[in-house]
Design a protein around this motif. Sequence first.
Motif, mmCIF file in Angstrom:
data_model
loop_
_atom_site.group_PDB
_atom_site.id
_atom_site.type_symbol
_atom_site.label_atom_id
_atom_site.label_comp_id
_atom_site.label_asym_id
_atom_site.label_seq_id
_atom_site.Cartn_x
_atom_site.Cartn_y
_atom_site.Cartn_z
ATOM 1 N N LYS A 248 0.823 -1.207 0.000
ATOM 2 C CA LYS A 248 0.000 0.000 0.000
ATOM 3 C C LYS A 248 0.860 1.261 0.000
ATOM 4 N N ILE A 249 1.986 1.202 0.712
ATOM 5 C CA ILE A 249 2.895 2.351 0.736
ATOM 6 C C ILE A 249 3.422 2.636 -0.668
ATOM 7 N N ALA A 250 3.788 1.579 -1.394
ATOM 8 C CA ALA A 250 4.264 1.742 -2.770
ATOM 9 C C ALA A 250 3.169 2.345 -3.648
ATOM 10 N N ALA A 251 1.918 1.925 -3.425
ATOM 11 C CA ALA A 251 0.803 2.474 -4.203
ATOM 12 C C ALA A 251 0.594 3.950 -3.877
ATOM 13 N N LEU A 252 0.748 4.315 -2.617
ATOM 14 C CA LEU A 252 0.624 5.721 -2.221
ATOM 15 C C LEU A 252 1.689 6.567 -2.901
ATOM 16 N N ALA A 253 2.925 6.077 -2.893
ATOM 17 C CA ALA A 253 4.017 6.822 -3.515
ATOM 18 C C ALA A 253 3.759 7.032 -5.002
ATOM 19 N N LEU A 254 3.270 5.999 -5.670
ATOM 20 C CA LEU A 254 2.988 6.105 -7.092
ATOM 21 C C LEU A 254 1.854 7.098 -7.342
ATOM 22 N N GLY A 255 0.826 7.049 -6.495
ATOM 23 C CA GLY A 255 -0.298 7.970 -6.648
ATOM 24 C C GLY A 255 0.081 9.420 -6.419
ATOM 25 N N LEU A 256 1.065 9.647 -5.548
ATOM 26 C CA LEU A 256 1.519 11.003 -5.248
ATOM 27 C C LEU A 256 2.693 11.432 -6.122
ATOM 28 N N ASN A 257 3.182 10.497 -6.964
ATOM 29 C CA ASN A 257 4.302 10.762 -7.857
ATOM 30 C C ASN A 257 5.573 11.137 -7.094
ATOM 31 N N VAL A 258 5.830 10.367 -6.017
ATOM 32 C CA VAL A 258 7.060 10.529 -5.248
ATOM 33 C C VAL A 258 7.652 9.145 -5.031
ATOM 34 N N ASP A 259 8.894 9.086 -4.549
ATOM 35 C CA ASP A 259 9.440 7.779 -4.215
ATOM 36 C C ASP A 259 9.014 7.400 -2.802
ATOM 37 N N VAL A 260 9.097 6.123 -2.487
ATOM 38 C CA VAL A 260 8.644 5.621 -1.193
ATOM 39 C C VAL A 260 9.342 6.336 -0.040
ATOM 40 N N GLY A 261 10.650 6.571 -0.199
ATOM 41 C CA GLY A 261 11.413 7.209 0.860
ATOM 42 C C GLY A 261 10.881 8.577 1.245
ATOM 43 N N GLU A 262 10.279 9.283 0.281
ATOM 44 C CA GLU A 262 9.748 10.619 0.551
ATOM 45 C C GLU A 262 8.620 10.571 1.582
ATOM 46 N N SER B 111 13.503 -1.662 -4.775
ATOM 47 C CA SER B 111 13.487 -0.566 -5.741
ATOM 48 C C SER B 111 12.061 -0.059 -5.837
ATOM 49 N N HIS B 112 11.911 1.217 -6.153
ATOM 50 C CA HIS B 112 10.561 1.759 -6.261
ATOM 51 C C HIS B 112 10.119 1.789 -7.713
ATOM 52 N N ALA B 113 8.828 1.912 -7.899
ATOM 53 C CA ALA B 113 8.281 1.932 -9.255
ATOM 54 C C ALA B 113 8.720 3.199 -9.981
ATOM 55 N N GLU B 114 8.777 3.113 -11.295
ATOM 56 C CA GLU B 114 9.074 4.296 -12.096
ATOM 57 C C GLU B 114 7.926 5.285 -11.961
ATOM 58 N N LEU B 115 8.280 6.534 -11.636
ATOM 59 C CA LEU B 115 7.265 7.549 -11.432
ATOM 60 C C LEU B 115 6.717 8.037 -12.759
#
Length: 205
Positions: free
Chosen positions: A65-79, A200-204
């Motif tokens: 879910k965290i990865a999905a949030l990052a993708l939805g916000l167009n940021v990397d997970v670490g942000e 690794s995080h998804a491509e933004l």
Amino acid sequence: MTIENSEPAPALNPPEPSNSVLAYKLRLLRRNADLTLQQLSQRCGISASALSKIENGQLSPTYEKIAALALGLNVDVGELFSPISKTTPVGRRSVTRRNQGVVHRTDQYSYEMLHTDLADKRFIPMVTTVRAHDRAEFTKLLSHDGEELLFVLSGEVILHTEGYAPLRMGPGDSCYFDSRMGHACVSGTEEDATVLWVSSHAELR
């Protein structure tokens, strides 16, 4: 009618507990992107009610879910775990002292996010305590974009993945796998296990 946009935005003060950073940053990033809960829900596939609970520290989302949030916000997970947004300098470096990472707990894992002071990292390093001891503790195998490296630091880990028999690993053993493949880790003994988990995080977009 929603009351979200009609109410004045309350002051956003960084919370004290480290595991509340996600709640604070999610609300801040969503507002900076001028998104309602409903709009972010459509982007990331998480219900608006669940998003509200995450923002208020009432729900600890899985890494999926965290990865999905990052993708939805167009940021990397670490942000999502960095208390302050920073630019990306040239020749940067970061040090995280022992037990000084940002902690995020779920029912199955306790993640210590490392180097959260760096934005735009190409991968997310975490020291993870595997608290689950049975595959049945997961309602489903988790999956998300990216790739992962699992390195066992202590204890014994059983890695469950789609298409493969469960893999038992001890200290010094590692496994690299496609994150899109359903996966879950459980401790293979009565004691919790500890692993270095790099994702690794998804491509933004």
